[in-house]
Scaffold this motif. Structure first.
Motif, mmCIF file in Angstrom:
data_model
loop_
_atom_site.group_PDB
_atom_site.id
_atom_site.type_symbol
_atom_site.label_atom_id
_atom_site.label_comp_id
_atom_site.label_asym_id
_atom_site.label_seq_id
_atom_site.Cartn_x
_atom_site.Cartn_y
_atom_site.Cartn_z
ATOM 1 N N VAL A 1 36.843 21.926 26.344
ATOM 2 C CA VAL A 1 37.767 22.961 25.871
ATOM 3 C C VAL A 1 38.868 22.347 25.017
ATOM 4 N N ARG A 2 39.357 21.203 25.434
ATOM 5 C CA ARG A 2 40.414 20.540 24.655
ATOM 6 C C ARG A 2 39.879 20.074 23.308
ATOM 7 N N GLN B 1 39.901 23.119 21.123
ATOM 8 C CA GLN B 1 41.280 23.479 20.800
ATOM 9 C C GLN B 1 41.841 22.570 19.714
ATOM 10 N N CYS B 2 41.606 21.277 19.857
ATOM 11 C CA CYS B 2 42.114 20.319 18.872
ATOM 12 C C CYS B 2 41.507 20.587 17.500
ATOM 13 N N VAL C 1 40.038 23.279 16.217
ATOM 14 C CA VAL C 1 40.368 24.575 15.611
ATOM 15 C C VAL C 1 41.843 24.659 15.237
ATOM 16 N N HIS C 2 42.715 24.146 16.095
ATOM 17 C CA HIS C 2 44.160 24.292 15.867
ATOM 18 C C HIS C 2 44.788 23.064 15.218
ATOM 19 N N GLN D 1 43.892 14.662 18.976
ATOM 20 C CA GLN D 1 43.199 14.537 20.258
ATOM 21 C C GLN D 1 43.916 13.573 21.190
ATOM 22 N N ARG E 1 48.071 15.520 21.360
ATOM 23 C CA ARG E 1 48.048 16.981 21.419
ATOM 24 C C ARG E 1 49.018 17.645 20.449
#
Ligand code: ZN
Length: 201
Positions: free
Chosen positions: A46-47, A50-51, A53-54, A58, A61
């Protein structure tokens, strides 16, 4: 990011100050934890998404800046994207300094982690135990940052068909066969990983 080893000589970037530490090393935000210890080289799926796409780093954050570092292997070039998210150049420098896979002191991807860990945090199982590939660092800009999607809309990674400011070799590919000396060194590194977690300030 592949597993790291003990190194106290290198200081992590200031923006990573809030990250947890383990064995004297700063643990990247993306790194999976199980049973109180981090598994370097095993990423929280999931991380990772998130990294990518946003546009987050990594490692720390935080939002990526005007220069974005990618770690690129020949296998990534073949598919046209990197599945690992980008990093700030300073975060990438730290990762290279302490990570034996990135800096070439380890010749083989670590063995697969325990099944429970693999279930919890997706493992790049296809690489487990194989000789390490060559790694390059690529530096791109925000305008060259494009997400690669699969046919089903899944987030594959960051596209590599983009202008690159700089390509820097990080390590060469490992020789296909380990000498006994290398094998012993590798076992020593992996044994270090098996030490129980101990809390650090
Ligand atoms: Zn960062």
């Amino acid at each position: 990011m592949p597993q790291a080893r003990r190194s106290r000589a290198v200081r992590p970037p200031a923006r990573a100050a809030a990250l947890p530490r383990h064995g004297g090393l700063t643990v990247p935000w993306i790194t999976g934890w199980f049973d109180g210890r981090p598994y370097f080289g095993v990423n929280f799926p999931v991380r990772r998404v998130q990294c990518v796409v946003h546009r987050l780093c990594q490692f720390c954050r935080q939002p990526l800046g005007r220069r974005i570092g990618l770690v690129v292997r020949p296998a990534d070039l073949a598919v046209g994207y990197v599945d690992e998210p980008g990093m700030h150049p300073a975060c990438l420098d730290y990762a290279v300094a302490v990570c034996p896979m990135l800096n070439g002191t380890m010749d083989r991807y670590r063995a697969a982690p325990p099944a429970a860990v693999a279930r919890l945090v997706a493992l790049t199982a296809s690489r487990a135990g194989l000789p390490a590939e060559a790694y390059d660092a690529w530096y791109i800009t925000p305008s060259g940052y494009h997400v690669a999607y699969g046919p089903d809309g899944s987030v594959l990674g960051i596209r590599l068909d983009t202008p690159v400011l700089l390509k820097k070799p990080l390590r060469a590919a490992a020789r296909p066969r380990l000498t006994e000396e290398h094998a012993a060194r590798q076992r020593a590194v992996i044994d270090l990983e098996q030490l129980p977690a101990r809390p650090e300030g």
